[in-house]
Design a protein around this motif. Structure first.
Motif, PDB file in Angstrom:
ATOM      1  N   MET A 105     -45.300 -20.676 -28.984  1.00 42.22           N
ATOM      2  CA  MET A 105     -45.196 -20.501 -30.264  1.00 42.22           C
ATOM      3  C   MET A 105     -45.979 -21.560 -31.058  1.00 42.22           C
ATOM      4  O   MET A 105     -46.928 -21.238 -31.852  1.00 42.22           O
ATOM      5  N   ALA A 106     -45.884 -22.880 -30.531  1.00 39.95           N
ATOM      6  CA  ALA A 106     -46.897 -23.876 -31.057  1.00 39.95           C
ATOM      7  C   ALA A 106     -48.388 -23.472 -30.800  1.00 39.95           C
ATOM      8  O   ALA A 106     -49.106 -23.774 -31.432  1.00 39.95           O
ATOM      9  N   ASN A 107     -48.653 -23.218 -29.659  1.00 42.73           N
ATOM     10  CA  ASN A 107     -49.999 -22.798 -29.369  1.00 42.73           C
ATOM     11  C   ASN A 107     -50.370 -21.512 -30.325  1.00 42.73           C
ATOM     12  O   ASN A 107     -51.694 -21.625 -30.686  1.00 42.73           O
ATOM     13  N   ASN A 108     -49.608 -20.466 -30.391  1.00 45.01           N
ATOM     14  CA  ASN A 108     -50.039 -19.638 -31.281  1.00 45.01           C
ATOM     15  C   ASN A 108     -50.156 -20.028 -32.818  1.00 45.01           C
ATOM     16  O   ASN A 108     -51.106 -19.803 -33.534  1.00 45.01           O
ATOM     17  N   LEU A 109     -49.512 -21.062 -33.250  1.00 41.84           N
ATOM     18  CA  LEU A 109     -49.594 -21.779 -34.751  1.00 41.84           C
ATOM     19  C   LEU A 109     -50.695 -22.347 -34.644  1.00 41.84           C
ATOM     20  O   LEU A 109     -51.569 -22.237 -35.587  1.00 41.84           O
ATOM     21  N   LYS A 110     -51.381 -23.045 -33.484  1.00 44.12           N
ATOM     22  CA  LYS A 110     -52.396 -23.794 -33.474  1.00 44.12           C
ATOM     23  C   LYS A 110     -53.829 -22.807 -33.789  1.00 44.12           C
ATOM     24  O   LYS A 110     -54.794 -23.320 -34.033  1.00 44.12           O
ATOM     25  N   LEU A 111     -53.661 -21.455 -33.248  1.00 50.04           N
ATOM     26  CA  LEU A 111     -54.806 -20.663 -33.463  1.00 50.04           C
ATOM     27  C   LEU A 111     -54.926 -20.358 -34.778  1.00 50.04           C
ATOM     28  O   LEU A 111     -55.929 -19.787 -35.193  1.00 50.04           O
ATOM     29  N   ILE A 112     -53.954 -20.387 -35.669  1.00 54.04           N
ATOM     30  CA  ILE A 112     -54.197 -19.969 -37.188  1.00 54.04           C
ATOM     31  C   ILE A 112     -55.014 -20.903 -37.916  1.00 54.04           C
ATOM     32  O   ILE A 112     -54.715 -22.202 -37.978  1.00 54.04           O
ATOM     33  N   LYS A 113     -55.821 -20.581 -38.626  1.00 58.34           N
ATOM     34  CA  LYS A 113     -56.888 -21.440 -39.469  1.00 58.34           C
ATOM     35  C   LYS A 113     -56.194 -21.803 -40.744  1.00 58.34           C
ATOM     36  O   LYS A 113     -55.527 -20.754 -41.414  1.00 58.34           O
ATOM     37  N   GLY A 114     -56.152 -22.939 -41.185  1.00 56.17           N
ATOM     38  CA  GLY A 114     -55.652 -23.382 -42.438  1.00 56.17           C
ATOM     39  C   GLY A 114     -54.079 -23.772 -42.306  1.00 56.17           C
ATOM     40  O   GLY A 114     -53.394 -23.467 -41.377  1.00 56.17           O
ATOM     41  N   PRO A 115     -53.454 -23.985 -43.508  1.00 53.50           N
ATOM     42  CA  PRO A 115     -52.179 -24.260 -43.610  1.00 53.50           C
ATOM     43  C   PRO A 115     -51.297 -23.024 -43.338  1.00 53.50           C
ATOM     44  O   PRO A 115     -51.585 -22.043 -43.785  1.00 53.50           O
ATOM     45  N   VAL A 116     -50.106 -23.288 -42.577  1.00 52.59           N
ATOM     46  CA  VAL A 116     -49.161 -22.195 -42.132  1.00 52.59           C
ATOM     47  C   VAL A 116     -47.622 -22.670 -42.127  1.00 52.59           C
ATOM     48  O   VAL A 116     -47.501 -23.643 -41.756  1.00 52.59           O
ATOM     49  N   ALA A 117     -46.940 -22.052 -42.795  1.00 54.94           N
ATOM     50  CA  ALA A 117     -45.368 -22.334 -42.727  1.00 54.94           C
ATOM     51  C   ALA A 117     -44.898 -21.302 -41.839  1.00 54.94           C
ATOM     52  O   ALA A 117     -45.196 -20.223 -41.428  1.00 54.94           O
ATOM     53  N   TYR A 118     -44.079 -22.034 -40.832  1.00 49.42           N
ATOM     54  CA  TYR A 118     -43.494 -21.289 -39.774  1.00 49.42           C
ATOM     55  C   TYR A 118     -42.006 -21.219 -40.111  1.00 49.42           C
ATOM     56  O   TYR A 118     -41.082 -22.176 -40.049  1.00 49.42           O
ATOM     57  N   TYR A 119     -41.476 -19.981 -40.379  1.00 48.22           N
ATOM     58  CA  TYR A 119     -39.901 -19.793 -40.724  1.00 48.22           C
ATOM     59  C   TYR A 119     -39.333 -19.483 -39.404  1.00 48.22           C
ATOM     60  O   TYR A 119     -39.534 -18.436 -38.726  1.00 48.22           O
ATOM     61  N   THR A 144     -39.198 -28.690 -28.119  1.00 45.91           N
ATOM     62  CA  THR A 144     -39.240 -27.617 -29.366  1.00 45.91           C
ATOM     63  C   THR A 144     -40.589 -27.400 -29.767  1.00 45.91           C
ATOM     64  O   THR A 144     -41.690 -28.237 -29.500  1.00 45.91           O
ATOM     65  N   CYS A 145     -40.814 -26.335 -30.511  1.00 44.90           N
ATOM     66  CA  CYS A 145     -42.384 -25.883 -30.879  1.00 44.90           C
ATOM     67  C   CYS A 145     -42.797 -26.929 -31.723  1.00 44.90           C
ATOM     68  O   CYS A 145     -44.043 -27.067 -31.711  1.00 44.90           O
ATOM     69  N   GLY A 146     -41.839 -27.818 -32.737  1.00 42.26           N
ATOM     70  CA  GLY A 146     -42.338 -28.772 -33.515  1.00 42.26           C
ATOM     71  C   GLY A 146     -42.920 -29.846 -32.786  1.00 42.26           C
ATOM     72  O   GLY A 146     -43.731 -30.629 -33.083  1.00 42.26           O
ATOM     73  N   SER A 147     -42.334 -30.171 -31.648  1.00 38.98           N
ATOM     74  CA  SER A 147     -42.643 -31.497 -30.590  1.00 38.98           C
ATOM     75  C   SER A 147     -44.134 -30.993 -30.061  1.00 38.98           C
ATOM     76  O   SER A 147     -44.632 -32.159 -29.514  1.00 38.98           O
ATOM     77  N   PHE A 148     -44.737 -30.012 -30.205  1.00 37.67           N
ATOM     78  CA  PHE A 148     -45.890 -29.660 -29.457  1.00 37.67           C
ATOM     79  C   PHE A 148     -46.751 -29.641 -30.666  1.00 37.67           C
ATOM     80  O   PHE A 148     -48.157 -29.476 -30.117  1.00 37.67           O
ATOM     81  N   LEU A 149     -46.713 -29.746 -31.718  1.00 36.64           N
ATOM     82  CA  LEU A 149     -47.726 -29.737 -32.798  1.00 36.64           C
ATOM     83  C   LEU A 149     -48.008 -31.333 -33.055  1.00 36.64           C
ATOM     84  O   LEU A 149     -47.119 -32.053 -32.931  1.00 36.64           O
ATOM     85  N   PRO A 150     -49.294 -31.305 -33.804  1.00 36.82           N
ATOM     86  CA  PRO A 150     -49.442 -32.985 -34.292  1.00 36.82           C
ATOM     87  C   PRO A 150     -48.587 -33.458 -35.207  1.00 36.82           C
ATOM     88  O   PRO A 150     -48.510 -32.794 -36.182  1.00 36.82           O
ATOM     89  N   GLU A 151     -48.031 -34.586 -34.878  1.00 38.99           N
ATOM     90  CA  GLU A 151     -47.089 -35.081 -35.714  1.00 38.99           C
ATOM     91  C   GLU A 151     -47.457 -35.178 -37.212  1.00 38.99           C
ATOM     92  O   GLU A 151     -46.746 -35.111 -38.098  1.00 38.99           O
ATOM     93  N   LYS A 152     -48.471 -35.844 -37.474  1.00 40.43           N
ATOM     94  CA  LYS A 152     -48.992 -36.472 -38.649  1.00 40.43           C
ATOM     95  C   LYS A 152     -49.739 -35.106 -39.452  1.00 40.43           C
ATOM     96  O   LYS A 152     -49.750 -35.313 -40.501  1.00 40.43           O
TER      97      LYS A 152
END
Length: 163
Positions: A105-119, A144-152
């Motif tokens: 899920m995190a990798n799929n979010l990283k493929l999205i260009k620009g800001p994205v909200a994930y519900y 978790t998905c969030g733990s794979f995303l850049p914290e900052k």
């Protein structure tokens, strides 16, 4: 700096949580909303946005195995509101390897260009891995998905709704 990833965690199945999600989208002026449904069903969402399908016809609302609340009337309404406000819907869940689901899920979010909200479910929205106490002689940790995303670049909301 505005965050790239806005994680909106909730307990599936409430009417109020999707409404709160929409308010968060407006607050952050985000024009992309990812949902916790199989990425392979994205073409159906695209057809809905092109006017080729009605939201009620989407397979995510037709399956009998959707008992966890993700495919609720409130989610249907959220998708309709998103379309009306020109907010793109993206599906990012991936069950192809259940042991790496959150990472996918995190990798799929990283493929999205620009800001994205994930519900998504509240566990997925945690920015930290979650450890559970010892059970049957061993402890368990969920990355978790969030733990794979850049914290900052990530903020996380937890919606609590009491019906």
């Amino acid at each position: 700096m505005e965050s790239k990833y806005i994680l909106i965690g909730e307990l599936h199945g409430t009417k109020e949580s999707p409404e709160a999600c929409f308010e968060i989208l407006k607050k952050h002026k985000v024009k992309q909303l990812a949902l916790e449904f199989q990425k392979k069903e994205q073409c159906e969402i695209d057809d809905y946005f092109k006017g080729k399908k009605r939201v009620e016809e989407l397979s995510i609302f037709q399956r009998e195995d959707n008992h966890d609340g993700r495919a609720s009337k409130a989610i249907m309404d959220l998708i309709k509101k998103a379309k009306a406000k020109d907010i793109k819907i993206l599906l990012v869940d991936d069950w192809s390897d259940i042991t790496r689901r959150d990472e996918a899920m995190a990798n799929n979010l990283k493929l999205i260009k620009g800001p994205v909200a994930y519900y998504c479910g509240e566990v997925h929205a945690s920015k930290k891995s979650i450890s559970f106490p010892e059970f049957n002689g061993k402890s368990q940790k969920i990355n978790t998905c969030g733990s794979f995303l850049p914290e900052k670049e990530t903020i996380s909301y937890r919606i609590v709704s009491i019906e």
